[in-house]
Design an enzyme around this catalytic site. Structure first.
Site, mmCIF file in Angstrom:
data_model
loop_
_atom_site.group_PDB
_atom_site.id
_atom_site.type_symbol
_atom_site.label_atom_id
_atom_site.label_comp_id
_atom_site.label_asym_id
_atom_site.label_seq_id
_atom_site.Cartn_x
_atom_site.Cartn_y
_atom_site.Cartn_z
ATOM 1 N N LYS A 1 44.403 -78.147 -61.825
ATOM 2 C CA LYS A 1 43.631 -78.751 -62.911
ATOM 3 C C LYS A 1 43.633 -77.853 -64.146
ATOM 4 O O LYS A 1 43.769 -78.327 -65.282
ATOM 5 C CB LYS A 1 42.197 -79.016 -62.450
ATOM 6 C CG LYS A 1 42.040 -80.181 -61.479
ATOM 7 C CD LYS A 1 42.279 -81.506 -62.175
ATOM 8 C CE LYS A 1 41.897 -82.687 -61.289
ATOM 9 N NZ LYS A 1 42.078 -83.989 -61.978
ATOM 10 N N TYR B 1 43.690 -76.757 -55.910
ATOM 11 C CA TYR B 1 43.256 -77.901 -56.738
ATOM 12 C C TYR B 1 42.774 -77.418 -58.103
ATOM 13 O O TYR B 1 43.176 -77.943 -59.147
ATOM 14 C CB TYR B 1 42.145 -78.642 -55.992
ATOM 15 C CG TYR B 1 41.445 -79.723 -56.771
ATOM 16 C CD1 TYR B 1 42.079 -80.930 -57.038
ATOM 17 C CD2 TYR B 1 40.129 -79.555 -57.198
ATOM 18 C CE1 TYR B 1 41.421 -81.937 -57.733
ATOM 19 C CE2 TYR B 1 39.467 -80.551 -57.885
ATOM 20 C CZ TYR B 1 40.107 -81.739 -58.147
ATOM 21 O OH TYR B 1 39.458 -82.741 -58.831
ATOM 22 N N SER C 1 37.889 -80.367 -63.538
ATOM 23 C CA SER C 1 36.906 -80.124 -62.484
ATOM 24 C C SER C 1 36.273 -78.744 -62.614
ATOM 25 O O SER C 1 36.896 -77.797 -63.116
ATOM 26 C CB SER C 1 37.593 -80.229 -61.122
ATOM 27 O OG SER C 1 36.750 -79.801 -60.076
#
Length: 323
Positions: A150, A146, A122
């Protein structure tokens, strides 16, 4: 070729699977079987090859190993806890986004032949915010849990590729618009909602200013990139397995301008500092020079994105929402 899609119940996993079923092959190699894996078993899929639908825990090595049987040549790893949910529940984000990836690596190590593994990373794995135009060699300095998860998963997959356990391509997806269905817990969910909900005749909040810029892609283009990554020559990647694909830098105001006057009136300005703080740290644009040289197609404009949503997903979304 035997293929597994982890996160096969999500909208991108379903679109990837449906394209596989429609063409019956990948890069000229016939698809001999497909496993769709998610927390709950995905819906059955009609295809010219066997399709197995499994439910399980992506952080469980036993469950993931069952989903990646001997002979698997491609694993598409889409399973994730999305941004705002991972920020709100640190333990859940770590379990799925990081420990889930570790389980996938271990399952792939058991195979006789290392599979190609596609990982959807991402833009949230980078920082920089609204002023950023990041080159391909920019450091990943995430500003949210997050993104950190990732980025960590990317490094583990990169090392697993170096060790010969698998052959990874990590695609750092832009914000995908327009997502079909309903709003989810992603901090970026509103970017789809401000287009999708007005097309459905529904009001929707806008938590950031109209001048806010975001790096986006369409579901069609995201699936195109995954298919390209599935068959590309990975030798030119060397050790660096991360790809910043050529998305589109666009402001919220430019997105809204693609709607009719009546549709724009359904978008209500409601500032949300928590959401703005998460998405505000994401880069607004990437150079994506390497991806273009590797054959990844650039994202088209907002009118084309909306046309694709109307053609592919609007009626199904309307039916799903009972409208």
């Amino acid at each position: 070729m035997q293929i597994t899609i982890l996160g096969g119940g999500g909208f991108l996993g379903r679109k990837f699977a449906e394209r596989l079923a429609a063409q019956g092959h990948l890069g000229g190699a016939p698809v001999t079987g497909l496993v769709l894996f998610d927390l709950a078993a995905p819906k059955p899929l009609a295809a010219p090859f066997p399709v197995t639908c499994l439910g399980g825990d992506v952080a469980s090595l036993a469950d993931v190993s069952a989903a990646i049987p001997p002979g698997t040549g491609l694993v598409v790893h889409l399973a994730a806890v999305v941004s705002a949910a991972a920020e709100a529940d640190f333990d859940l984000g770590m379990r799925v986004n990081l420990h889930g990836t570790l389980a996938v690596i271990e399952a792939c190590r058991k195979l006789d032949t290392p599979p190609r593994l596609l990982f959807t990373s991402s833009v949230a794995s980078f920082g920089g915010g609204q002023s950023a135009l990041l080159p391909d060699d920019a450091r990943q300095v995430p500003t949210n849990s997050y993104g950190a998860q990732k980025a960590a998963a990317e490094l583990l997959l990169q090392d697993a590729s170096r060790k010969g356990f698998l052959d990874a391509v990590s695609i750092r997806l832009p914000t995908v618009i327009v997502r079909p269905g309903r709003p989810n817990k992603a901090a970026s969910s509103f970017f789809s909602a401000i287009l999708r909900e007005p097309l459905l005749g529904l009001k929707t909040p806008l938590p950031v200013e109209d001048a806010f810029r975001v790096w986006v892609c369409s579901p069609r283009r995201a699936v195109d990139w995954l298919f390209h990554a599935a068959v590309m020559d990975t030798a030119p990647l060397g050790v660096d397995r991360g790809i910043n694909p050529p998305g589109l830098a666009v402001s919220v105001g430019e997105m809204l301008a693609a709607l009719s006057t009546a549709e724009r009136a359904l978008v209500k300005r409601e500032p949300d500092p928590a959401i703005a703080a998460i998405v505000g740290g994401w880069p607004a644009e990437f150079a994506a020079t390497r991806a273009r040289a590797l054959g990844f197609a650039p994202q088209e404009g907002v009118p084309e994105i909306l046309a694709a949503f109307r053609a592919d997903d609007l009626e199904a979304t309307r039916a799903d929402r009972g409208l």
